[in-house]
Design a protein around this motif. Sequence first.
Motif, PDB file in Angstrom:
ATOM      1  N   GLN A  59       0.524 -12.822   1.325  1.00 27.80           N
ATOM      2  CA  GLN A  59      -0.858 -12.772   1.991  1.00 27.80           C
ATOM      3  C   GLN A  59      -0.898 -11.273   2.808  1.00 27.80           C
ATOM      4  O   GLN A  59       0.143 -10.970   3.457  1.00 27.80           O
ATOM      5  N   THR A  60      -1.908 -10.829   2.728  1.00 33.50           N
ATOM      6  CA  THR A  60      -1.962  -9.158   3.424  1.00 33.50           C
ATOM      7  C   THR A  60      -3.334  -9.177   4.049  1.00 33.50           C
ATOM      8  O   THR A  60      -4.285  -9.981   4.041  1.00 33.50           O
ATOM      9  N   ASN A  61      -3.512  -8.063   5.120  1.00 36.19           N
ATOM     10  CA  ASN A  61      -4.519  -7.820   5.977  1.00 36.19           C
ATOM     11  C   ASN A  61      -5.793  -7.306   5.246  1.00 36.19           C
ATOM     12  O   ASN A  61      -6.662  -7.034   5.873  1.00 36.19           O
ATOM     13  N   ALA A  62      -5.658  -7.137   3.888  1.00 36.81           N
ATOM     14  CA  ALA A  62      -6.595  -6.452   3.108  1.00 36.81           C
ATOM     15  C   ALA A  62      -7.568  -7.688   2.384  1.00 36.81           C
ATOM     16  O   ALA A  62      -8.307  -7.605   1.541  1.00 36.81           O
ATOM     17  N   ASP A  63      -7.187  -9.007   2.861  1.00 37.84           N
ATOM     18  CA  ASP A  63      -7.844 -10.280   2.259  1.00 37.84           C
ATOM     19  C   ASP A  63      -7.685 -10.162   0.868  1.00 37.84           C
ATOM     20  O   ASP A  63      -8.380 -10.828  -0.140  1.00 37.84           O
ATOM     21  N   GLN A  64      -6.451  -9.513   0.260  1.00 40.19           N
ATOM     22  CA  GLN A  64      -6.164  -9.934  -1.319  1.00 40.19           C
ATOM     23  C   GLN A  64      -4.711 -10.041  -1.297  1.00 40.19           C
ATOM     24  O   GLN A  64      -3.825  -9.286  -0.396  1.00 40.19           O
ATOM     25  N   ASP A  65      -4.214 -11.028  -2.020  1.00 46.05           N
ATOM     26  CA  ASP A  65      -2.792 -11.426  -2.125  1.00 46.05           C
ATOM     27  C   ASP A  65      -1.952 -10.295  -2.944  1.00 46.05           C
ATOM     28  O   ASP A  65      -2.666  -9.762  -3.972  1.00 46.05           O
ATOM     29  N   ILE A  66      -0.771 -10.188  -2.499  1.00 47.91           N
ATOM     30  CA  ILE A  66       0.080  -9.425  -3.636  1.00 47.91           C
ATOM     31  C   ILE A  66       0.903 -10.412  -4.422  1.00 47.91           C
ATOM     32  O   ILE A  66       1.577 -11.440  -3.987  1.00 47.91           O
ATOM     33  N   PHE A  67       0.656 -10.484  -5.771  1.00 53.67           N
ATOM     34  CA  PHE A  67       1.231 -11.349  -6.620  1.00 53.67           C
ATOM     35  C   PHE A  67       2.828 -11.151  -6.695  1.00 53.67           C
ATOM     36  O   PHE A  67       3.128  -9.654  -7.083  1.00 53.67           O
ATOM     37  N   VAL A  68       3.767 -11.710  -6.804  1.00 58.39           N
ATOM     38  CA  VAL A  68       5.257 -11.745  -6.646  1.00 58.39           C
ATOM     39  C   VAL A  68       5.613 -12.163  -8.144  1.00 58.39           C
ATOM     40  O   VAL A  68       5.393 -13.589  -8.348  1.00 58.39           O
ATOM     41  N   ASN A  69       6.375 -11.526  -8.824  1.00 59.13           N
ATOM     42  CA  ASN A  69       6.926 -11.982 -10.196  1.00 59.13           C
ATOM     43  C   ASN A  69       8.278 -11.432 -10.197  1.00 59.13           C
ATOM     44  O   ASN A  69       8.703 -10.514  -9.550  1.00 59.13           O
ATOM     45  N   ARG A  70       8.920 -11.977 -11.133  1.00 58.00           N
ATOM     46  CA  ARG A  70      10.499 -11.633 -11.511  1.00 58.00           C
ATOM     47  C   ARG A  70      10.692 -11.302 -12.957  1.00 58.00           C
ATOM     48  O   ARG A  70      10.119 -11.993 -13.848  1.00 58.00           O
ATOM     49  N   HIS A  79       9.828  -3.114   5.620  1.00 57.55           N
ATOM     50  CA  HIS A  79      10.501  -2.887   4.183  1.00 57.55           C
ATOM     51  C   HIS A  79       9.963  -1.460   3.691  1.00 57.55           C
ATOM     52  O   HIS A  79       8.646  -1.278   3.596  1.00 57.55           O
ATOM     53  N   LEU A  80      11.061  -0.271   3.693  1.00 59.94           N
ATOM     54  CA  LEU A  80      10.746   0.665   3.258  1.00 59.94           C
ATOM     55  C   LEU A  80      10.833   0.709   1.423  1.00 59.94           C
ATOM     56  O   LEU A  80      11.712   0.432   1.193  1.00 59.94           O
ATOM     57  N   ILE A  81       9.599   1.117   0.992  1.00 62.41           N
ATOM     58  CA  ILE A  81       9.269   0.874  -0.492  1.00 62.41           C
ATOM     59  C   ILE A  81       9.042   2.302  -0.904  1.00 62.41           C
ATOM     60  O   ILE A  81       8.555   3.130  -0.603  1.00 62.41           O
ATOM     61  N   ASP A  82       9.396   2.372  -2.492  1.00 62.06           N
ATOM     62  CA  ASP A  82       9.138   3.323  -3.128  1.00 62.06           C
ATOM     63  C   ASP A  82       8.187   3.591  -3.995  1.00 62.06           C
ATOM     64  O   ASP A  82       7.749   4.552  -5.140  1.00 62.06           O
ATOM     65  N   GLU A  83       6.790   2.804  -3.801  1.00 60.39           N
ATOM     66  CA  GLU A  83       5.630   2.815  -4.564  1.00 60.39           C
ATOM     67  C   GLU A  83       4.446   2.685  -3.392  1.00 60.39           C
ATOM     68  O   GLU A  83       4.806   2.035  -2.526  1.00 60.39           O
ATOM     69  N   VAL A  84       3.346   3.191  -3.770  1.00 57.75           N
ATOM     70  CA  VAL A  84       2.249   2.800  -2.930  1.00 57.75           C
ATOM     71  C   VAL A  84       1.431   1.765  -3.790  1.00 57.75           C
ATOM     72  O   VAL A  84       1.271   1.648  -4.946  1.00 57.75           O
ATOM     73  N   LEU A  85       1.244   0.588  -3.054  1.00 58.10           N
ATOM     74  CA  LEU A  85       0.554  -0.634  -3.428  1.00 58.10           C
ATOM     75  C   LEU A  85      -1.021  -0.601  -3.524  1.00 58.10           C
ATOM     76  O   LEU A  85      -1.468   0.010  -2.484  1.00 58.10           O
ATOM     77  N   LEU A  86      -1.707  -0.745  -4.486  1.00 60.78           N
ATOM     78  CA  LEU A  86      -3.172  -0.866  -4.819  1.00 60.78           C
ATOM     79  C   LEU A  86      -3.773  -2.202  -4.623  1.00 60.78           C
ATOM     80  O   LEU A  86      -3.444  -3.043  -5.476  1.00 60.78           O
ATOM     81  N   PRO A  87      -4.808  -2.522  -3.784  1.00 64.01           N
ATOM     82  CA  PRO A  87      -5.644  -3.901  -4.042  1.00 64.01           C
ATOM     83  C   PRO A  87      -6.253  -3.427  -5.458  1.00 64.01           C
ATOM     84  O   PRO A  87      -6.313  -2.686  -6.029  1.00 64.01           O
ATOM     85  N   ARG A  88      -6.009  -4.835  -6.193  1.00 59.44           N
ATOM     86  CA  ARG A  88      -6.534  -4.855  -7.642  1.00 59.44           C
ATOM     87  C   ARG A  88      -8.373  -4.824  -7.405  1.00 59.44           C
ATOM     88  O   ARG A  88      -8.841  -5.562  -6.876  1.00 59.44           O
ATOM     89  N   SER A  89      -8.874  -3.923  -8.335  1.00 56.92           N
ATOM     90  CA  SER A  89     -10.056  -3.749  -7.999  1.00 56.92           C
ATOM     91  C   SER A  89     -10.956  -4.354  -9.452  1.00 56.92           C
ATOM     92  O   SER A  89     -12.090  -4.868  -9.284  1.00 56.92           O
ATOM     93  N   ASN A  90      -9.995  -4.658 -10.200  1.00 60.22           N
ATOM     94  CA  ASN A  90     -10.903  -5.243 -11.663  1.00 60.22           C
ATOM     95  C   ASN A  90     -10.924  -6.693 -11.491  1.00 60.22           C
ATOM     96  O   ASN A  90     -10.094  -7.619 -11.122  1.00 60.22           O
ATOM     97  N   THR A  91     -12.137  -7.491 -11.883  1.00 62.50           N
ATOM     98  CA  THR A  91     -12.400  -8.750 -11.961  1.00 62.50           C
ATOM     99  C   THR A  91     -12.645  -9.242 -13.188  1.00 62.50           C
ATOM    100  O   THR A  91     -12.900  -8.570 -14.124  1.00 62.50           O
ATOM    101  N   MET A  92     -12.342 -10.647 -13.317  1.00 62.48           N
ATOM    102  CA  MET A  92     -12.381 -11.406 -14.431  1.00 62.48           C
ATOM    103  C   MET A  92     -14.016 -11.352 -14.925  1.00 62.48           C
ATOM    104  O   MET A  92     -14.369 -11.045 -16.346  1.00 62.48           O
ATOM    105  N   ALA A  93     -14.767 -11.582 -14.242  1.00 61.77           N
ATOM    106  CA  ALA A  93     -16.393 -11.273 -14.442  1.00 61.77           C
ATOM    107  C   ALA A  93     -16.898 -10.142 -15.178  1.00 61.77           C
ATOM    108  O   ALA A  93     -17.314 -10.039 -16.192  1.00 61.77           O
ATOM    109  N   ALA A  94     -16.256  -8.890 -14.478  1.00 59.67           N
ATOM    110  CA  ALA A  94     -16.448  -7.618 -15.060  1.00 59.67           C
ATOM    111  C   ALA A  94     -15.873  -7.352 -16.412  1.00 59.67           C
ATOM    112  O   ALA A  94     -16.408  -6.865 -17.396  1.00 59.67           O
ATOM    113  N   TYR A  95     -14.747  -8.199 -16.691  1.00 62.32           N
ATOM    114  CA  TYR A  95     -13.921  -7.992 -18.020  1.00 62.32           C
ATOM    115  C   TYR A  95     -14.704  -8.669 -19.112  1.00 62.32           C
ATOM    116  O   TYR A  95     -14.906  -8.127 -20.155  1.00 62.32           O
TER     117      TYR A  95
END
Length: 326
Positions: free
Chosen positions: A129-140, A165-181
Amino acid sequence: MNHTFNNILFLLAAGILMAGCIDANYEEPVAGRTEDQLLSNVIAAQSELSIFNELLDSEGLLPLLVSRQTQDQRAVFAPTDAAIEAFMSENGFESADDIEGLENVLAYHIAEPNIMQSDLNRTNYNFIQTNADQDIFVNRSGGLVRFNNQTVNIQRSESGNGTVHLIDEVLLPRSNTMAAYLDENPELSIFKQVVELLGLNSQLSANFRTIFIPDNQAFADLLAALGAGSLEELVEMVGEDALEEIVRYHIVNDLVYSANVSNSQTLTPQFTGEVMPMISVDGENVLLTYGEGHASATLVSVNDDIFQTGFVHTIDKVMLPVLEDE
């Protein structure tokens, strides 16, 4: 009487003695209060996070990291200076002002509650859960933890009243929606009509959904097999309730994509019927088997683009659930 009087004197003396021992500056300790460093100080102390720190300050997000002094409140996935500079270069940005929705992008790196690396390593840990009101999905995949199906390396973690946590990428909220798809893909227009007809549009914006969408040819084949000349005739033949069961047989309340599919993996759709669909991997092809004895199969066009709420894959047949005998 004398004994009673003596007892009263004893109690009064004891009360005076105890009152003299009370610390006038005594304060009740705050439950859960910690002397650990505030996360803002932890970030400021890391030379590799100077750009991230400056951006948090410029966008007014530092109060998120200084307003709490209780233990285990937040975690920050902080891109290093090198990660931010690489992101800027790859996207042709001359300054951070070029990043659309910068405040929201930064808030997407701040998680609540606190998350430690041991949490991420748990196989049943699926989202942040993030403060951007959008979750980060975690997968392996291949033993690596991925965020939104993106490989992100945690270089090290620093502790304070939470974790950085120091990370090596910038994370971006997802903008694409299923309805738009659906709007952008005319070959899926019949499924869109069915969803609107049944009032199931909310399924396109609900978190943790994977939808296997039959293309228009799949619906045309179904209509021909049932002798229906149109979608309206199909509704008249089977009824809206039965049609909704068919649609819900294609919706899974989970994240299903190439990184986490396996042969003979059973899926649990919203409407299961008596036979749940099963994944069958045949070389490079991914199939869903269904029906009596899993005798029917549909080819899955796997789409690993991650939407705000999950994944959408296209299939070439409408799967009909096996119903219990009445």
